[in-house]
Write a protein that holds these residues in place. Structure first.
Motif, PDB file in Angstrom:
ATOM      1  N   SER A 415      37.041  48.833  16.680  1.00  0.00           N
ATOM      2  CA  SER A 415      38.219  49.243  16.823  1.00  0.00           C
ATOM      3  C   SER A 415      39.217  48.659  17.699  1.00  0.00           C
ATOM      4  O   SER A 415      40.582  48.746  17.295  1.00  0.00           O
ATOM      5  CB  SER A 415      38.018  50.659  17.535  1.00  0.00           C
ATOM      6  OG  SER A 415      37.409  50.381  19.079  1.00  0.00           O
ATOM      7  N   ASP A 433      34.181  62.429   7.948  1.00  0.00           N
ATOM      8  CA  ASP A 433      33.751  62.897   9.273  1.00  0.00           C
ATOM      9  C   ASP A 433      34.674  62.614  10.561  1.00  0.00           C
ATOM     10  O   ASP A 433      34.924  61.535  10.717  1.00  0.00           O
ATOM     11  CB  ASP A 433      32.209  62.055   9.554  1.00  0.00           C
ATOM     12  CG  ASP A 433      31.666  62.789  10.756  1.00  0.00           C
ATOM     13  OD1 ASP A 433      32.202  63.355  11.372  1.00  0.00           O
ATOM     14  OD2 ASP A 433      30.635  62.321  11.128  1.00  0.00           O
ATOM     15  N   PRO A 434      35.186  63.673  11.070  1.00  0.00           N
ATOM     16  CA  PRO A 434      36.113  63.593  11.917  1.00  0.00           C
ATOM     17  C   PRO A 434      35.533  63.103  13.173  1.00  0.00           C
ATOM     18  O   PRO A 434      36.567  62.367  13.965  1.00  0.00           O
ATOM     19  CB  PRO A 434      36.456  65.105  12.486  1.00  0.00           C
ATOM     20  CG  PRO A 434      36.112  65.728  11.280  1.00  0.00           C
ATOM     21  CD  PRO A 434      34.946  65.327  10.492  1.00  0.00           C
ATOM     22  N   SER A 435      34.367  62.738  13.553  1.00  0.00           N
ATOM     23  CA  SER A 435      33.871  62.220  14.671  1.00  0.00           C
ATOM     24  C   SER A 435      34.106  60.572  14.562  1.00  0.00           C
ATOM     25  O   SER A 435      34.152  60.068  15.655  1.00  0.00           O
ATOM     26  CB  SER A 435      32.432  62.412  14.816  1.00  0.00           C
ATOM     27  OG  SER A 435      31.509  61.932  13.784  1.00  0.00           O
ATOM     28  N   LYS A 436      34.398  60.219  13.478  1.00  0.00           N
ATOM     29  CA  LYS A 436      34.748  58.787  13.230  1.00  0.00           C
ATOM     30  C   LYS A 436      35.970  58.385  14.064  1.00  0.00           C
ATOM     31  O   LYS A 436      36.084  57.402  14.091  1.00  0.00           O
ATOM     32  CB  LYS A 436      34.639  58.451  11.884  1.00  0.00           C
ATOM     33  CG  LYS A 436      33.332  58.377  11.324  1.00  0.00           C
ATOM     34  CD  LYS A 436      33.169  57.691   9.882  1.00  0.00           C
ATOM     35  CE  LYS A 436      31.720  57.326   9.325  1.00  0.00           C
ATOM     36  NZ  LYS A 436      31.783  56.907   8.187  1.00  0.00           N
ATOM     37  N   LEU A 437      36.759  59.393  14.184  1.00  0.00           N
ATOM     38  CA  LEU A 437      38.077  59.194  14.751  1.00  0.00           C
ATOM     39  C   LEU A 437      38.299  58.983  16.133  1.00  0.00           C
ATOM     40  O   LEU A 437      39.305  58.609  16.741  1.00  0.00           O
ATOM     41  CB  LEU A 437      39.217  59.888  13.953  1.00  0.00           C
ATOM     42  CG  LEU A 437      39.463  60.219  12.566  1.00  0.00           C
ATOM     43  CD1 LEU A 437      40.375  61.304  12.311  1.00  0.00           C
ATOM     44  CD2 LEU A 437      40.003  58.929  12.014  1.00  0.00           C
ATOM     45  N   GLU A 438      36.986  59.586  16.926  1.00  0.00           N
ATOM     46  CA  GLU A 438      37.312  59.494  18.195  1.00  0.00           C
ATOM     47  C   GLU A 438      37.597  58.333  18.908  1.00  0.00           C
ATOM     48  O   GLU A 438      38.349  58.193  20.038  1.00  0.00           O
ATOM     49  CB  GLU A 438      36.007  60.164  18.921  1.00  0.00           C
ATOM     50  CG  GLU A 438      35.582  61.535  18.440  1.00  0.00           C
ATOM     51  CD  GLU A 438      34.217  61.757  18.847  1.00  0.00           C
ATOM     52  OE1 GLU A 438      33.364  61.018  19.339  1.00  0.00           O
ATOM     53  OE2 GLU A 438      33.686  63.001  18.516  1.00  0.00           O
ATOM     54  N   CYS A 439      37.073  57.118  18.338  1.00  0.00           N
ATOM     55  CA  CYS A 439      37.395  55.740  18.956  1.00  0.00           C
ATOM     56  C   CYS A 439      38.855  55.191  18.832  1.00  0.00           C
ATOM     57  O   CYS A 439      39.207  54.230  19.350  1.00  0.00           O
ATOM     58  CB  CYS A 439      36.332  54.912  18.464  1.00  0.00           C
ATOM     59  SG  CYS A 439      36.472  54.668  16.696  1.00  0.00           S
ATOM     60  N   ALA A 441      41.555  57.276  19.040  1.00  0.00           N
ATOM     61  CA  ALA A 441      42.604  58.227  19.871  1.00  0.00           C
ATOM     62  C   ALA A 441      43.577  57.573  20.547  1.00  0.00           C
ATOM     63  O   ALA A 441      44.745  58.114  20.764  1.00  0.00           O
ATOM     64  CB  ALA A 441      41.805  59.196  20.557  1.00  0.00           C
ATOM     65  N   LYS A 442      42.977  56.408  21.394  1.00  0.00           N
ATOM     66  CA  LYS A 442      44.091  55.676  22.260  1.00  0.00           C
ATOM     67  C   LYS A 442      45.192  55.068  21.467  1.00  0.00           C
ATOM     68  O   LYS A 442      46.384  54.717  21.964  1.00  0.00           O
ATOM     69  CB  LYS A 442      43.169  54.713  23.005  1.00  0.00           C
ATOM     70  CG  LYS A 442      42.481  53.906  22.214  1.00  0.00           C
ATOM     71  CD  LYS A 442      41.605  52.659  23.025  1.00  0.00           C
ATOM     72  CE  LYS A 442      41.039  51.640  22.223  1.00  0.00           C
ATOM     73  NZ  LYS A 442      40.354  50.993  23.234  1.00  0.00           N
ATOM     74  N   THR A 448      45.831  59.109  10.763  1.00  0.00           N
ATOM     75  CA  THR A 448      44.593  59.402  10.358  1.00  0.00           C
ATOM     76  C   THR A 448      44.549  60.573   9.663  1.00  0.00           C
ATOM     77  O   THR A 448      45.341  61.555   9.936  1.00  0.00           O
ATOM     78  CB  THR A 448      43.795  59.973  11.967  1.00  0.00           C
ATOM     79  OG1 THR A 448      44.440  60.833  12.687  1.00  0.00           O
ATOM     80  CG2 THR A 448      43.590  58.445  12.834  1.00  0.00           C
TER      81      THR A 448
END
Length: 476
Positions: A415, A433-439, A441-442, A448
């Motif tokens: 990332s 999978d939305p969890s792939k976007l957590e990294c 967010a900054k 996205t």
């Protein structure tokens, strides 16, 4: 007499190409074609002919030009492809006696003048004299030839500036100007393709010649339509492409692990219909290609650099591991040219446990060897063609690809590469999978999109979403 030549690629490459330039040109004039050949795994040599590239010329028979190139065939050196342009085509045909007796060789003759009447000889001789007496600047070439790049124009000027004007005697030392006879009784292992811009240049009563007329293209086919030359090479290719070679916009699509260029067949077809030339390389270790020196994503990316040296792209799309390759290429993108970058369902960060799960999942595909019917049953949104390309990607890749590439990139963290994005580039990340976007967010300057009801293979299930997002960035 000393020789000089340009070369590209690695001398240890499994395939070799010899490029023969035309009158008032030089070895560097092949830069664009050479870069494309290197991207396809060739080592490329382009000699400067007598009287060109700063070399003197005291012998003016075409056979003398060919004899001068004999050292390039020393020690049983052979070539898979030999390409000649214009006057270089006559030299290329004169090289036939130097070729191995059985090795398959492809010759491509680009807009040759095999037969010239006296009137045409006078016209061409006067034209060359005019070029050398009134050397045009790069800007003048660009104004006269809008399809040429600035690099092409610079190299055209260089060719004329390093031309020995005595070489114009070639026109008088080779009368009658006739080379059609060299095309008769060709050995069976030599395949010849003739590319012409003028149908009148096609020789008659010649067998075993593949001829293609390129309408709307000038004499400088290597500048205006290089892909037409590349398409004439009937050898295993490291890429696939869709659309017209003369398209004004380009897209580069990069597949993922245990896949191949055809994974993007629906996305590519849609972009081609929108007026794009679409190029999809096969990564190292995939589609029967040998692996690189290691299995790092950056190595996969660096191997694609010739594609960026040969052209610029309006759209770049990567799927899965291919998306990580795209991220690794961000630092090479033009700083000011707007580029639409789309990452399709990438895993930008993985823990050691997640890496192990991924290895098992990919290895199962190789071990269980699912059929097209199996994939269609599991994925109702896939077409049969999608399923076939998925099977093919696994079959023509290396059986240890998944383990090698996952282990070779530990710790799995990509990332941070988003920070390499030029300000002029627009970046969109599509995920199932939305969890792939957590990294990510900054990062505030990326778009996205969560694709509902999709699996990891968004390019099969919702190709229109990928195309829409890629074009959105261009149109905004």
């Amino acid at each position: 007499m000393s020789h000089s030549a340009s070369q590209w690629g690695f001398p240890t490459a499994s395939r070799r190409a010899l490029l023969i330039h035309g009158m008032t040109m030089c070895s560097n004039s092949w830069e664009g074609i050479a870069q494309l050949l290197v991207a396809d795994g060739f080592f490329v040599i382009a000699p400067n002919l007598l009287g060109h590239g700063g070399r003197e010329c005291t012998s003016y028979r075409i056979s003398d030009f060919a004899e001068d190139l004999q050292p390039y065939f020393a020690m049983d050196t052979s070539y898979d492809v030999i390409i000649g342009h214009s006057f270089g085509c006559l030299v290329t045909l004169s090289l036939l006696p130097f070729l191995p007796k059985t090795k398959e060789t492809t010759m491509i003759l680009v807009d040759s003048a095999l037969e010239l009447e006296e009137k045409k000889i006078n016209i061409f001789q006067n034209m060359v004299l005019d070029w050398t007496a009134n050397v045009r600047t790069t800007e003048e070439h660009m104004a006269e030839n809008p399809a040429w790049s600035r690099r092409d124009c610079v190299l055209r000027t260089l060719g004329i500036a390093t031309f020995d004007t005595n070489t114009v005697k070639v026109f008088r030392q080779n009368t009658p100007w006739s080379s059609n006879g060299l095309l008769k009784n060709l050995p069976p292992h030599v395949k010849i393709t003739l590319l012409v811009s003028n149908p009148e240049s096609i020789p008659h009563d010649i067998e075993r010649i593949n001829t293609k007329v390129l309408t709307g293209i000038g004499h400088w086919i290597q500048y205006e339509c290089p892909d037409a030359i590349m398409d004439a090479i009937p050898l295993p290719r490291a890429k696939f492409q869709w659309g017209s070679p003369t398209a004004c916009r380009r897209a580069l699509l990069i597949h993922g692990l245990n896949s191949s260029s055809h994974t993007f067949h629906r996305v590519a077809s849609a972009l081609a219909a929108k007026g794009y030339l679409v190029v999809a390389p096969n990564l190292l270790g995939h589609a029967l290609r040998k692996p690189g020196v290691d299995f790092q994503v950056q190595t996969l990316a660096d191997e694609l650099l010739p594609y960026f040296q040969a052209a610029e792209y309006d759209i770049i799309i990567g799927h899965s591991m291919g998306a990580l390759v795209v991220l690794s290429l961000l630092k090479y993108l033009p700083r000011t040219k707007p580029t639409s970058v789309v990452l399709v369902d990438p895993s930008l960060e993985l823990t050691a446990e997640q890496m192990m799960v991924a290895k098992v999942r990919f290895s199962n595909d190789v071990r269980t060897n699912p059929t097209a019917e199996d994939y269609m049953a599991l994925n109702p949104l896939w077409t049969r063609e999608d399923a076939i390309w998925r099977v093919l990607g696994t079959h023509i890749g290396r059986s240890t690809n998944s383990d090698d590439h996952i282990d070779g990139n530990a710790p799995w963290s990509f990332s941070h590469l988003i920070a390499d994005k030029p300000a002029a580039a627009a970046l969109t990340i599509l995920v199932a999978d939305p969890s792939k976007l957590e990294c990510v967010a900054k990062f505030k300057d990326i778009r996205t999109v969560i694709v509902s009801d999709a699996s990891h293979w968004i390019q099969y299930e919702f190709p229109e979403v990928i195309v829409e997002e890629a074009l959105r960035n261009i149109e905004e």
